[in-house]
Design an enzyme around this catalytic site. Structure first.
Site, PDB file in Angstrom:
ATOM      1  N   LYS A  37       0.846  -1.206   0.000  1.00 38.20           N
ATOM      2  CA  LYS A  37       0.000   0.000   0.000  1.00 38.20           C
ATOM      3  C   LYS A  37       0.877   1.250   0.000  1.00 38.20           C
ATOM      4  O   LYS A  37       2.074   1.168   0.290  1.00 38.20           O
ATOM      5  CB  LYS A  37      -0.902  -0.022   1.230  1.00 38.20           C
ATOM      6  CG  LYS A  37      -0.155  -0.062   2.565  1.00 38.20           C
ATOM      7  CD  LYS A  37      -1.101  -0.325   3.739  1.00 38.20           C
ATOM      8  CE  LYS A  37      -0.338  -0.420   5.050  1.00 38.20           C
ATOM      9  NZ  LYS A  37      -1.208  -0.815   6.164  1.00 38.20           N
ATOM     10  N   ARG A 135     -10.570  -1.004  14.929  1.00 34.61           N
ATOM     11  CA  ARG A 135     -10.641  -0.349  13.619  1.00 34.61           C
ATOM     12  C   ARG A 135     -11.638  -1.147  12.793  1.00 34.61           C
ATOM     13  O   ARG A 135     -12.756  -1.353  13.243  1.00 34.61           O
ATOM     14  CB  ARG A 135      -9.229  -0.286  13.017  1.00 34.61           C
ATOM     15  CG  ARG A 135      -9.053   0.721  11.916  1.00 34.61           C
ATOM     16  CD  ARG A 135      -7.592   0.889  11.508  1.00 34.61           C
ATOM     17  NE  ARG A 135      -7.033  -0.304  10.867  1.00 34.61           N
ATOM     18  CZ  ARG A 135      -5.781  -0.405  10.430  1.00 34.61           C
ATOM     19  NH1 ARG A 135      -4.951   0.612  10.527  1.00 34.61           N
ATOM     20  NH2 ARG A 135      -5.348  -1.517   9.858  1.00 34.61           N
ATOM     21  N   HIS A 164      -6.202  -7.873  12.796  1.00 38.24           N
ATOM     22  CA  HIS A 164      -4.994  -7.036  12.794  1.00 38.24           C
ATOM     23  C   HIS A 164      -4.549  -6.764  14.223  1.00 38.24           C
ATOM     24  O   HIS A 164      -5.375  -6.469  15.090  1.00 38.24           O
ATOM     25  CB  HIS A 164      -5.301  -5.722  12.062  1.00 38.24           C
ATOM     26  CG  HIS A 164      -4.092  -4.879  11.775  1.00 38.24           C
ATOM     27  ND1 HIS A 164      -2.935  -5.384  11.222  1.00 38.24           N
ATOM     28  CD2 HIS A 164      -3.862  -3.549  11.941  1.00 38.24           C
ATOM     29  CE1 HIS A 164      -2.058  -4.398  11.065  1.00 38.24           C
ATOM     30  NE2 HIS A 164      -2.593  -3.282  11.505  1.00 38.24           N
ATOM     31  N   ARG A 221       1.218 -10.903   7.105  1.00 31.52           N
ATOM     32  CA  ARG A 221       1.166  -9.713   6.241  1.00 31.52           C
ATOM     33  C   ARG A 221       2.383  -8.843   6.556  1.00 31.52           C
ATOM     34  O   ARG A 221       2.430  -8.193   7.586  1.00 31.52           O
ATOM     35  CB  ARG A 221      -0.132  -8.925   6.459  1.00 31.52           C
ATOM     36  CG  ARG A 221      -1.402  -9.713   6.102  1.00 31.52           C
ATOM     37  CD  ARG A 221      -2.646  -8.839   6.173  1.00 31.52           C
ATOM     38  NE  ARG A 221      -2.802  -8.166   7.447  1.00 31.52           N
ATOM     39  CZ  ARG A 221      -3.353  -8.719   8.534  1.00 31.52           C
ATOM     40  NH1 ARG A 221      -3.824  -9.946   8.513  1.00 31.52           N
ATOM     41  NH2 ARG A 221      -3.444  -8.022   9.653  1.00 31.52           N
ATOM     42  N   TYR A 265      13.705  32.050   3.922  1.00 32.69           N
ATOM     43  CA  TYR A 265      12.482  32.746   4.355  1.00 32.69           C
ATOM     44  C   TYR A 265      12.520  33.038   5.847  1.00 32.69           C
ATOM     45  O   TYR A 265      12.911  32.182   6.644  1.00 32.69           O
ATOM     46  CB  TYR A 265      11.254  31.880   4.088  1.00 32.69           C
ATOM     47  CG  TYR A 265      10.942  31.683   2.627  1.00 32.69           C
ATOM     48  CD1 TYR A 265      10.613  32.771   1.802  1.00 32.69           C
ATOM     49  CD2 TYR A 265      10.947  30.411   2.065  1.00 32.69           C
ATOM     50  CE1 TYR A 265      10.318  32.575   0.463  1.00 32.69           C
ATOM     51  CE2 TYR A 265      10.637  30.209   0.731  1.00 32.69           C
ATOM     52  CZ  TYR A 265      10.331  31.299  -0.059  1.00 32.69           C
ATOM     53  OH  TYR A 265      10.041  31.111  -1.385  1.00 32.69           O
ATOM     54  N   CYS A 311      12.584  25.348   2.261  1.00 38.86           N
ATOM     55  CA  CYS A 311      11.700  25.918   1.231  1.00 38.86           C
ATOM     56  C   CYS A 311      10.939  24.790   0.527  1.00 38.86           C
ATOM     57  O   CYS A 311      11.129  23.617   0.826  1.00 38.86           O
ATOM     58  CB  CYS A 311      12.513  26.685   0.206  1.00 38.86           C
ATOM     59  SG  CYS A 311      13.624  27.907   0.924  1.00 38.86           S
ATOM     60  N   ASP A 313      11.319  23.774  -2.540  1.00 44.12           N
ATOM     61  CA  ASP A 313      12.153  22.997  -3.465  1.00 44.12           C
ATOM     62  C   ASP A 313      13.629  22.916  -3.088  1.00 44.12           C
ATOM     63  O   ASP A 313      14.376  22.191  -3.726  1.00 44.12           O
ATOM     64  CB  ASP A 313      12.068  23.626  -4.869  1.00 44.12           C
ATOM     65  CG  ASP A 313      10.636  23.964  -5.234  1.00 44.12           C
ATOM     66  OD1 ASP A 313       9.804  23.059  -5.181  1.00 44.12           O
ATOM     67  OD2 ASP A 313      10.361  25.146  -5.536  1.00 44.12           O
TER      68      ASP A 313
END
Ligand SMILES: *Cc1c(COP(=O)(O)O)cnc(C)c1O
Length: 377
Positions: A37, A135, A164, A221, A265, A311, A313
């Site tokens: 997942k 859950r 689970h 799992r 910044y 920042c 990027d």
């Protein structure tokens, strides 16, 4: 130093994932359903799926229906289980693609039966029980009625049952043993009613490694451990597991700035020395590199702090005089360089989270590179 091909990339060692899967299978004594997942915990779901199947995983698991469909679109026809909800409008296609759905609520039986009324093929389902996670799943008391209702539904075929574990990544916790006992009693009850599904699975990575498997179980799992990462700080995997992912970027600029110059910044870092070399590296919060204080990276085999605000990027790293670095040099965000290492767990500590969230959060913009076969995604 040669300029690398990408600005910002992960290198994923598929043979490490295969090795980790074999370690778990050997230890647990049953095969590993590979949990891929969230883009294979950031490692790339398609490539990881192929590697896992080649390493002997008989089953794949994803959280969302569209993740399962993506596997089919890439020609992966192995059994896939959706751990989350498959909605009514996805169910006909799920049957055609032989994607397994989780049945955790009796209401789904009616809903799916309506949609599939005229269908020739049946929907393969795994029934899910809540043995203590709080859950998805029905409780122990409603388990047998749910199983019987599935058996009675002509459009559904019960392939598996599962539950689970909530706290297998803590040691000496009685809850895990209680969950195992509850699950075991559901399996026995089903047997007595003549219901014997092909697949029975309970353990996640921590359960697979740190607890003995119930004799009824046919698979574990495996998620985090197949990527070579620890289920928690309290349950480190033994030596022999290999982390599969490194995250790298490079230096795009180095300049010398004078005392008093503010960096990034908000001007939160101000150069104190008479002058300081500042490296700009190609990673930012849009890549999933969090906008928090305390980030560290490896340059020239040394652990250096990121300074100033991260920042979107880029971010900045001051280079002491003894650091040998030039534009184009590789910077390690997760992984090894020389004799230094920054693990996903180290990053998690800085970010106040767990290694799972770190690797899942590596952005879509970051290239996934598989050195073994030269694939880049
Ligand atoms: C994510 C998930 C797993 C895998 O857990 P790990 O701790 O990563 O091994 C297993 N089962 C279910 C139901 C999950 O949602």
């Amino acid at each position: 130093m040669t300029q690398s091909k990408f600005d910002n990339w992960t290198e994923i060692d598929l043979s490490a994932i295969q090795h980790n899967i074999r370690m778990i299978e050997h230890h647990a004594g049953i095969p590993v359903m590979a949990v891929i997942k969230a883009n294979g915990y950031g490692h790339g779901s398609i490539t990881v799926a192929r590697a896992a199947l080649a390493a002997g995983s008989p089953f794949l698991a994803v959280a969302r229906y569209h993740e399962a469909r993506e596997l089919r679109r890439h020609g992966i026809d192995a059994p896939v289980l959706v751990l989350g909800r498959v909605s009514a409008d996805e169910i006909s296609e799920a049957v055609a693609l032989q994607i397994r759905a989780t049945l955790f609520d009796p209401e789904q039986i009616r809903l799916y039966s309506d949609v599939l009324a005229d269908n020739q093929q049946r929907l393969l389902v795994h029934a899910k029980f809540d043995t203590g996670m709080g859950r998805l799943g029905v409780g122990t008391a409603e388990a047998l009625p749910l199983l019987k209702a599935i058996m009675d539904a002509p459009t559904l075929e019960l392939e598996g049952i599962y539950s689970h574990l909530a706290r297998a990544d803590e040691l000496g916790i009685s809850v895990t043993k209680e969950q195992m006992e509850r699950f075991s009693s559901i399996v026995q009850e089903a047997r007595q009613a003549g219901i014997c599904p092909q697949q029975i699975h309970l353990s996640n990575s921590a359960g697979a490694w740190f607890y003995p498997q119930l004799p009824d179980c046919t698979m574990v799992r495996g998620g985090i451990a197949i990527y070579g990462l620890n289920p928690s700080e309290k349950t480190p995997l033994p030596n022999g597991f290999r982390p599969a992912l490194s995250w790298k970027t490079n230096i795009v600029s180095i300049k010398t700035v004078q005392r008093g110059q503010a960096i990034s910044y908000g001007g939160k870092y101000i150069v104190q020395k008479e002058h300081e070399r500042i490296a700009v590296i190609s990673v930012g919060y849009a890549d999933g590199f969090r906008r928090v204080n305390g980030n560290r990276v490896l340059i020239d085999g040394k652990k250096l702090p990121v300074i100033g605000t991260v920042c979107m990027d880029q971010c900045m790293v001051p280079l002491d005089d003894e650091i040998q670095a030039e534009v184009g040099d590789e910077v390690v965000l997760i992984g090894r360089q020389g004799d230094q290492e920054i693990s996903a767990a180290n990053v998690a500590r800085t970010w106040g989270t767990i290694n799972y969230e770190v690797v899942c959060g590596i952005g879509q913009r970051v290239k996934r590179y598989y050195p073994e076969n030269g694939i880049e995604l």
